[in-house]
Design a protein around this motif. Structure first.
Motif, PDB file in Angstrom:
ATOM      1  N   ILE A 154      80.196 -16.951  72.293  1.00 57.01           N
ATOM      2  CA  ILE A 154      80.140 -18.330  72.783  1.00 57.01           C
ATOM      3  C   ILE A 154      78.988 -18.449  73.769  1.00 57.01           C
ATOM      4  O   ILE A 154      78.911 -17.698  74.744  1.00 57.01           O
ATOM      5  CB  ILE A 154      81.457 -18.726  73.471  1.00 57.01           C
ATOM      6  CG1 ILE A 154      82.637 -18.594  72.494  1.00 57.01           C
ATOM      7  CG2 ILE A 154      81.377 -20.151  74.013  1.00 57.01           C
ATOM      8  CD1 ILE A 154      83.990 -18.866  73.123  1.00 57.01           C
ATOM      9  N   GLY A 155      78.100 -19.389  73.524  1.00 58.83           N
ATOM     10  CA  GLY A 155      76.946 -19.585  74.391  1.00 58.83           C
ATOM     11  C   GLY A 155      77.181 -20.659  75.437  1.00 58.83           C
ATOM     12  O   GLY A 155      77.577 -21.775  75.106  1.00 58.83           O
ATOM     13  N   LEU A 156      76.951 -20.302  76.697  1.00 57.08           N
ATOM     14  CA  LEU A 156      77.063 -21.244  77.813  1.00 57.08           C
ATOM     15  C   LEU A 156      75.781 -21.188  78.637  1.00 57.08           C
ATOM     16  O   LEU A 156      75.298 -20.103  78.970  1.00 57.08           O
ATOM     17  CB  LEU A 156      78.249 -20.904  78.720  1.00 57.08           C
ATOM     18  CG  LEU A 156      79.672 -21.069  78.184  1.00 57.08           C
ATOM     19  CD1 LEU A 156      80.674 -20.678  79.269  1.00 57.08           C
ATOM     20  CD2 LEU A 156      79.927 -22.493  77.729  1.00 57.08           C
ATOM     21  N   VAL A 157      75.245 -22.353  78.969  1.00 55.05           N
ATOM     22  CA  VAL A 157      74.085 -22.401  79.848  1.00 55.05           C
ATOM     23  C   VAL A 157      74.540 -22.087  81.270  1.00 55.05           C
ATOM     24  O   VAL A 157      75.652 -22.449  81.680  1.00 55.05           O
ATOM     25  CB  VAL A 157      73.405 -23.781  79.774  1.00 55.05           C
ATOM     26  CG1 VAL A 157      72.282 -23.900  80.793  1.00 55.05           C
ATOM     27  CG2 VAL A 157      72.851 -24.011  78.380  1.00 55.05           C
ATOM     28  N   GLU A 158      73.689 -21.419  82.033  1.00 55.56           N
ATOM     29  CA  GLU A 158      74.084 -20.954  83.373  1.00 55.56           C
ATOM     30  C   GLU A 158      74.378 -22.083  84.346  1.00 55.56           C
ATOM     31  O   GLU A 158      74.937 -21.828  85.420  1.00 55.56           O
ATOM     32  CB  GLU A 158      72.994 -20.036  83.934  1.00 55.56           C
ATOM     33  CG  GLU A 158      72.978 -18.668  83.250  1.00 55.56           C
ATOM     34  CD  GLU A 158      71.943 -17.732  83.836  1.00 55.56           C
ATOM     35  OE1 GLU A 158      71.067 -18.217  84.599  1.00 55.56           O
ATOM     36  OE2 GLU A 158      71.997 -16.527  83.536  1.00 55.56           O
ATOM     37  N   THR A 159      74.019 -23.326  84.005  1.00 57.86           N
ATOM     38  CA  THR A 159      74.394 -24.455  84.859  1.00 57.86           C
ATOM     39  C   THR A 159      75.875 -24.805  84.719  1.00 57.86           C
ATOM     40  O   THR A 159      76.408 -25.568  85.524  1.00 57.86           O
ATOM     41  CB  THR A 159      73.538 -25.696  84.528  1.00 57.86           C
ATOM     42  OG1 THR A 159      73.595 -25.946  83.113  1.00 57.86           O
ATOM     43  CG2 THR A 159      72.088 -25.483  84.932  1.00 57.86           C
ATOM     44  N   GLY A 196      69.911 -18.846  80.293  1.00 55.55           N
ATOM     45  CA  GLY A 196      69.260 -19.404  81.475  1.00 55.55           C
ATOM     46  C   GLY A 196      68.857 -20.853  81.382  1.00 55.55           C
ATOM     47  O   GLY A 196      68.604 -21.484  82.406  1.00 55.55           O
ATOM     48  N   SER A 197      68.786 -21.417  80.190  1.00 56.40           N
ATOM     49  CA  SER A 197      68.359 -22.810  80.025  1.00 56.40           C
ATOM     50  C   SER A 197      68.833 -23.320  78.677  1.00 56.40           C
ATOM     51  O   SER A 197      69.266 -22.547  77.806  1.00 56.40           O
ATOM     52  CB  SER A 197      66.831 -22.917  80.106  1.00 56.40           C
ATOM     53  OG  SER A 197      66.238 -22.280  78.986  1.00 56.40           O
ATOM     54  N   TYR A 198      68.722 -24.629  78.480  1.00 54.47           N
ATOM     55  CA  TYR A 198      69.061 -25.189  77.176  1.00 54.47           C
ATOM     56  C   TYR A 198      68.059 -24.738  76.122  1.00 54.47           C
ATOM     57  O   TYR A 198      68.409 -24.601  74.942  1.00 54.47           O
ATOM     58  CB  TYR A 198      69.146 -26.710  77.239  1.00 54.47           C
ATOM     59  CG  TYR A 198      70.480 -27.204  77.748  1.00 54.47           C
ATOM     60  CD1 TYR A 198      71.613 -27.141  76.938  1.00 54.47           C
ATOM     61  CD2 TYR A 198      70.618 -27.721  79.022  1.00 54.47           C
ATOM     62  CE1 TYR A 198      72.850 -27.572  77.397  1.00 54.47           C
ATOM     63  CE2 TYR A 198      71.844 -28.154  79.496  1.00 54.47           C
ATOM     64  CZ  TYR A 198      72.958 -28.084  78.684  1.00 54.47           C
ATOM     65  OH  TYR A 198      74.180 -28.511  79.140  1.00 54.47           O
ATOM     66  N   ALA A 199      66.813 -24.517  76.521  1.00 51.17           N
ATOM     67  CA  ALA A 199      65.833 -23.991  75.571  1.00 51.17           C
ATOM     68  C   ALA A 199      66.275 -22.630  75.052  1.00 51.17           C
ATOM     69  O   ALA A 199      66.143 -22.328  73.859  1.00 51.17           O
ATOM     70  CB  ALA A 199      64.459 -23.900  76.240  1.00 51.17           C
ATOM     71  N   ALA A 200      66.817 -21.788  75.940  1.00 49.31           N
ATOM     72  CA  ALA A 200      67.321 -20.476  75.528  1.00 49.31           C
ATOM     73  C   ALA A 200      68.554 -20.618  74.642  1.00 49.31           C
ATOM     74  O   ALA A 200      68.744 -19.846  73.689  1.00 49.31           O
ATOM     75  CB  ALA A 200      67.644 -19.632  76.756  1.00 49.31           C
ATOM     76  N   LEU A 201      69.397 -21.600  74.934  1.00 47.96           N
ATOM     77  CA  LEU A 201      70.587 -21.842  74.118  1.00 47.96           C
ATOM     78  C   LEU A 201      70.189 -22.268  72.710  1.00 47.96           C
ATOM     79  O   LEU A 201      70.775 -21.818  71.718  1.00 47.96           O
ATOM     80  CB  LEU A 201      71.466 -22.909  74.770  1.00 47.96           C
ATOM     81  CG  LEU A 201      72.745 -23.283  74.008  1.00 47.96           C
ATOM     82  CD1 LEU A 201      73.724 -22.107  74.006  1.00 47.96           C
ATOM     83  CD2 LEU A 201      73.411 -24.508  74.621  1.00 47.96           C
ATOM     84  N   ILE A 202      69.193 -23.140  72.620  1.00 50.87           N
ATOM     85  CA  ILE A 202      68.709 -23.588  71.319  1.00 50.87           C
ATOM     86  C   ILE A 202      68.255 -22.395  70.484  1.00 50.87           C
ATOM     87  O   ILE A 202      68.617 -22.249  69.313  1.00 50.87           O
ATOM     88  CB  ILE A 202      67.553 -24.595  71.491  1.00 50.87           C
ATOM     89  CG1 ILE A 202      68.066 -25.895  72.107  1.00 50.87           C
ATOM     90  CG2 ILE A 202      66.867 -24.882  70.150  1.00 50.87           C
ATOM     91  CD1 ILE A 202      66.974 -26.800  72.623  1.00 50.87           C
TER      92      ILE A 202
END
Length: 313
Positions: free
Chosen positions: A45-50, A81-87
């Motif tokens: 499961i991917g979660l952004v650090e925010t 670390g970011s939504y770009a990384a999540l993408i």
């Protein structure tokens, strides 16, 4: 003798039929047992650090163990670390399930066509999305192109990205834009008379007509806004749904169904977990239409800046 041979043949047929029946029962029972637990070794499961839970190991473990127990498979939480990384992680299949913003989901879907939104959150006020709006001082009746309009920053979806898209598309005239740097600063500029209006957002509740000015910015700082000149809505965007829960299309359908059942029951069966897992929304979930996020697709190009990690309204 002929009769004996016939009896033997019949008995042989029955034995063959018996073994066939046993094989069918065994095969069908095996098929019944075969599900995602046989093919998915671990759900990531991917979660952004925010996300608020990523800074608290206890909360993160509560989420992980709840999903693992509900699905009966190992679960890992991947912090990004970011939504770009999540993408990137979701498009590449390194995570199977992720909580997206509306814009990061649209970007992932555009990048690979390999994800699908299966649930989207409902806020405590019943809203399932929001609209970007341009509000202006009620007593100022001049064309939009002549208005002095404040906005928070270029990172804001509702305060800049959506209006900017409308301006480029020709559906909204470009006003004289004033950058405030934050929502609070924009409100201060309006109160002191430096701007005629500003871009904001209002919740979108299914079945409700129009937009309620008392719910600007979700009702945030209403006393301050109402302490100055009255406002009117000059322009409103189409509905933008809240960011969805999405899965990689490689995940089995029965696993996605199980995830949906778990999320649907979370608000009533585990409200404490709901507060941790979905802190910004407390109204449960709905199943989104596949086209719900079409209004966000024009904003995908804004994600090309890797430093833009806020992706907020």
């Amino acid at each position: 003798m002929v009769m004996i041979k016939r009896v033997v043949r019949i008995a042989g047929c029955f034995r063959a039929l018996g073994w066939a029946a046993i094989w069918l029962v065994m095969a069908s029972s095996g098929m019944a047992r075969a599900d995602y637990r046989d093919s998915v070794a671990v759900l990531r499961i991917g979660l952004v650090e925010t996300h608020v839970a990523t800074t608290d190991p206890v909360k993160l473990e509560a989420i992980r163990s709840a999903f693992a127990n509900a699905l009966a498979i190992p679960v890992e939480i991947i912090k990004l670390g970011s939504y770009a990384a999540l993408i990137d992680a979701h498009a590449s299949g390194r995570v199977g399930y992720a909580i997206h913003s509306a814009r990061s989901y649209a970007a992932t879907e555009a990048a690979c066509s390999c994800v699908r939104a299966f649930r989207s959150p409902v806020a405590a006020d019943g809203s399932t999305g929001f609209r970007s709006v341009l509000v202006a001082r009620d007593g100022v009746n001049i064309p939009v192109a002549e208005l002095k309009v404040g906005y928070s920053s270029e990172a804001s979806v509702s305060g800049w990205q959506i209006p900017h898209q409308a301006i480029r598309a020709g559906s909204l005239d470009q006003p004289d834009l004033v950058r405030g740097g934050s929502v609070a600063s924009v409100i201060d500029l309006y109160r002191e008379g430096s701007i005629d209006g500003f871009f904001a957002w209002v919740p979108d509740v299914p079945g409700e007509a129009g937009s309620d000015l008392e719910r600007l910015f979700g009702g945030w700082n209403q006393s301050l806004i109402q302490s100055t000149d009255p406002l009117r809505i000059v322009w409103s965007s189409q509905r933008i749904p809240y960011g969805p829960h999405a899965v990689h299309r490689s995940l089995p359908d029965d696993l996605v169904d199980a995830l949906g059942v778990f999320l649907d029951g979370m608000a009533s069966s585990a409200p404490g977990l709901m507060d941790i897992f979905e802190p910004a929304y407390g109204g449960g979930y709905v199943t989104p239409d596949p086209e719900d996020y079409r209004n966000v697709r024009g904003l995908v190009e804004a994600l090309s800046d890797p430093q833009s990690a806020q992706y907020r309204r």
